[in-house]
Design an enzyme around this catalytic site. Structure first.
Site, PDB file in Angstrom:
ATOM      1  N   HIS A   1       0.823  -1.222   0.000  1.00  0.00           N
ATOM      2  CA  HIS A   1       0.000   0.000   0.000  1.00  0.00           C
ATOM      3  C   HIS A   1       0.852   1.264   0.000  1.00  0.00           C
ATOM      4  O   HIS A   1       0.323   2.364  -0.099  1.00  0.00           O
ATOM      5  CB  HIS A   1      -0.927   0.035   1.216  1.00  0.00           C
TER       6      HIS A   1
HETATM    7 ZN    ZN Z   1      -3.766  -7.353   2.741  1.00  0.00          ZN
END
Ligand code: ZN
Length: 372
Positions: free
Chosen positions: A185
């Protein structure tokens, strides 16, 4: 609006889009030629992360510094923040590895991180509340930053160093596993979802800059969440092909980043083994029919496991083992070096499943001393 005005607006808009696409292409081309000339002029910084290992060692990278544990804070988080140490413990218990045969990860230094991150982003991590937001451990916001650096960010930097090291070892040995990493992320400018450093982007950029034989890469991201960090980083980079299979309803739902995915499957809640494995295998074979990358980076998140509160899928432990096997079989079939990182999945049973999966790969000779 008159149709004439609408017409000229659409002409103007498409001219703008063409302009922007051209300037983006120009930007990527410029960056690539900068990298090539850095490679040629040998202007790359000195790194401790590209090392040669003994032939008796496994390209499995780990350090006890991976594990996050201090002041009992780890108990406030739903994550098992000691899972990495447990994976290694199980592999040792099964006599697959020992302290001498495993590769010790080194912490990524600032110069290493600057290959992808800006100084501005790294400076932001000197603010405890920003680290608290990224790690989702709120009490972190109230601690002095030197403690955060040592107890939270250092483990992440060591795992990041581990991914970069494993990238080189994957080329040397045909495969490598970082027992941690997979912070998918985090992009060059933004952390989030427990990810403070963009280790996948870093590993790939290191390879592009330092290894002549690597000029293309495929990311196979099978964590339950969408890998928006590397997707944002490689949005306009046609050297990197991204395949992502994730639960469509959960974090991060990053519509912009989805544009970087070349092969995508968005799963529904509680997807089970047979549907999941069939979809992953079909998509992977399609992807590898279309392109043959110089390396596969496999983000092997285990939060697809049934019962994972964050992942929302219903894959069995056996399903995870079969999935990892399918990815390694595909890499072996196409003779492509593979780097695996373990990414998300922090239930109490997760470490045992990952260790079982690595043992299974070994049993099937998908990981051994082979040289491609
Ligand atoms: Zn994940």
């Amino acid at each position: 609006m008159s149709s004439l005005a609408a017409g000229s607006l659409s002409v103007w808009l498409s001219a703008r889009i063409v302009d922007r696409t051209n300037s983006r292409k120009e930007h990527v081309r410029k960056k690539m030629s900068e990298q090539n000339s850095r490679k040629k002029d040998n202007l790359l910084h000195n790194t401790k992360l590209y090392i040669d290992i003994l032939s008796t060692q496994w390209p499995i990278v780990y350090s006890p510094d991976y594990n996050i544990s201090f002041l009992g804070l780890e108990k406030l988080h739903p994550f098992d923040s000691g899972k990495w140490g447990k994976i290694v413990y199980f592999l040792k218990e099964e006599k697959m590895i020992n302290d001498e045969s495993i590769v010790k990860a080194q912490e990524a230094q600032e110069d290493d991180l600057l290959v992808v991150h800006s100084k501005r982003y790294l400076n932001k991590l000197k603010w405890s509340f920003i680290v608290a937001t990224i790690t989702e451990i709120l009490p972190v916001a109230f601690l002095p930053n030197f403690i955060i650096q040592r107890k939270v960010l250092r483990p992440f930097r060591t795992q990041t160093g581990g991914t970069i090291m494993a990238g080189k070892l994957a080329i040397d040995r045909g495969w490598a596993i970082n027992v941690g990493g997979g912070f998918h992320h985090c992009s060059s400018e933004q952390g989030g979802g427990f990810c403070a450093y963009a280790d996948i982007t870093l590993a790939i950029k290191f390879l592009f800059e330092r290894v002549e034989a690597v000029s293309t890469a495929m990311i196979i991201d099978l964590d339950a969440h969408q890998g928006n960090g590397h997707e944002r980083d490689f949005m306009d980079d046609n050297r990197v092909y991204i395949m992502d299979v994730f639960n469509r309803y959960i974090y991060p739902g990053d519509g912009f980043a989805k544009r970087a995915i070349k092969w995508k499957i968005e799963l529904d809640w509680d997807t089970e083994d047979s549907e999941y494995l069939q979809k992953v295998e079909t998509l992977m074979s399609k992807a590898l029919q279309e392109v043959t990358p110089d390396i596969i980076v496999y983000n092997a998140g285990t939060d697809i496991l049934d019962g994972d509160q964050l992942g929302g899928l219903a894959i069995s432990p056996q399903g995870i083992i079969k999935r990892d096997q399918a990815v390694f079989e595909a890499a072996q079939k196409h003779k492509i070096p593979i780097l695996m990182v373990t990414s998300g999945g922090y239930q109490r049973s997760t470490a045992r499943i990952i260790a079982d999966s690595i043992l299974n790969l070994h049993r099937l000779q998908l990981i051994d001393q082979r040289v491609l």
